[in-house]
Design a protein around this motif. Structure first.
Motif, PDB file in Angstrom:
ATOM      1  N   GLY A   1       3.040  -3.841  26.674  1.00 11.51           N
ATOM      2  CA  GLY A   1       2.535  -2.502  26.947  1.00 11.51           C
ATOM      3  C   GLY A   1       2.250  -2.247  28.412  1.00 11.51           C
ATOM      4  O   GLY A   1       2.341  -1.112  28.879  1.00 11.51           O
TER       5      GLY A   1
ATOM      6  N   HIS B   1      -3.366  -1.605  27.013  1.00 10.63           N
ATOM      7  CA  HIS B   1      -1.903  -1.586  26.935  1.00 10.63           C
ATOM      8  C   HIS B   1      -1.323  -2.988  26.845  1.00 10.63           C
ATOM      9  O   HIS B   1      -0.240  -3.171  26.295  1.00 10.63           O
ATOM     10  CB  HIS B   1      -1.312  -0.853  28.135  1.00 10.63           C
TER      11      HIS B   1
ATOM     12  N   GLN C   1      12.083  -0.008  24.822  1.00  6.95           N
ATOM     13  CA  GLN C   1      12.935   0.810  25.699  1.00  6.95           C
ATOM     14  C   GLN C   1      14.229   1.068  24.944  1.00  6.95           C
ATOM     15  O   GLN C   1      14.907   0.129  24.542  1.00  6.95           O
ATOM     16  CB  GLN C   1      13.211   0.069  27.004  1.00  6.95           C
TER      17      GLN C   1
ATOM     18  N   LYS D   1       6.059  -1.866  23.714  1.00 10.68           N
ATOM     19  CA  LYS D   1       6.863  -0.634  23.715  1.00 10.68           C
ATOM     20  C   LYS D   1       8.335  -1.021  23.721  1.00 10.68           C
ATOM     21  O   LYS D   1       8.715  -2.069  24.246  1.00 10.68           O
ATOM     22  CB  LYS D   1       6.512   0.262  24.912  1.00 10.68           C
TER      23      LYS D   1
ATOM     24  N   SER E   1       5.691   5.805  27.151  1.00 14.01           N
ATOM     25  CA  SER E   1       4.288   5.883  26.758  1.00 14.01           C
ATOM     26  C   SER E   1       4.089   5.842  25.245  1.00 14.01           C
ATOM     27  O   SER E   1       3.011   6.141  24.762  1.00 14.01           O
ATOM     28  CB  SER E   1       3.670   7.152  27.334  1.00 14.01           C
ATOM     29  N   THR E   2       5.117   5.466  24.509  1.00 11.12           N
ATOM     30  CA  THR E   2       4.975   5.318  23.065  1.00 11.12           C
ATOM     31  C   THR E   2       4.834   3.826  22.768  1.00 11.12           C
ATOM     32  O   THR E   2       5.749   3.050  23.030  1.00 11.12           O
ATOM     33  CB  THR E   2       6.196   5.894  22.330  1.00 11.12           C
ATOM     34  N   TYR E   3       3.677   3.465  22.246  1.00 16.39           N
ATOM     35  CA  TYR E   3       3.370   2.053  22.041  1.00 16.39           C
ATOM     36  C   TYR E   3       3.456   1.690  20.566  1.00 16.39           C
ATOM     37  O   TYR E   3       3.287   2.531  19.693  1.00 16.39           O
ATOM     38  CB  TYR E   3       1.967   1.748  22.574  1.00 16.39           C
TER      39      TYR E   3
END
Length: 113
Positions: free
Chosen positions: A73, A53, A60, A58, A81-83
């Motif tokens: 990440g 990660h 926001q 990611k 949780s979407t990278y």
């Protein structure tokens, strides 16, 4: 001396209290080793996930009164949780509606190539 620890007469004799407790100790040591091995495995798994990660980013989403934020990440301020990959993160930093997180500083080392 308790009756269990005294020598028995002729015939089969069961384990003494000392032998029982030594066997219990051995089993508990084995059980502790199993738990410790499981803990090591879980720690290694967490570290692999953290490193995976850390190489991702990611975004926001924008919330009322605040801009969208780009996070590393592994940043815990935003648990989405979407990278996105490095290239998308570089593009995100060029967008005026997305700002970098002031805590995890995702722009560090993310200079456009």
């Amino acid at each position: 001396m308790p009756a269990e620890d005294t020598p028995a007469g002729p015939g089969p004799r069961g384990p003494t209290q000392l032998e029982k407790n030594r066997a219990l100790e051995e089993w508990l040591r084995w059980q502790l080793g199993q738990v410790q091995a499981r803990i090591r495995d879980l720690e290694a798994q967490e570290e692999r996930e953290r490193q995976a990660h850390a190489a991702l980013w990611k975004v926001q989403p924008q919330q009322s009164g605040s801009p969208a934020l780009l996070h590393r990440g592994d940043c815990r301020l935003y648990t989405g949780s979407t990278y996105i990959n490095r290239g998308d993160a570089v593009v995100a930093l060029t967008m005026p509606e997305i700002e970098p997180c002031a805590v995890c500083r995702p722009e560090t080392g993310l200079d456009p190539e």
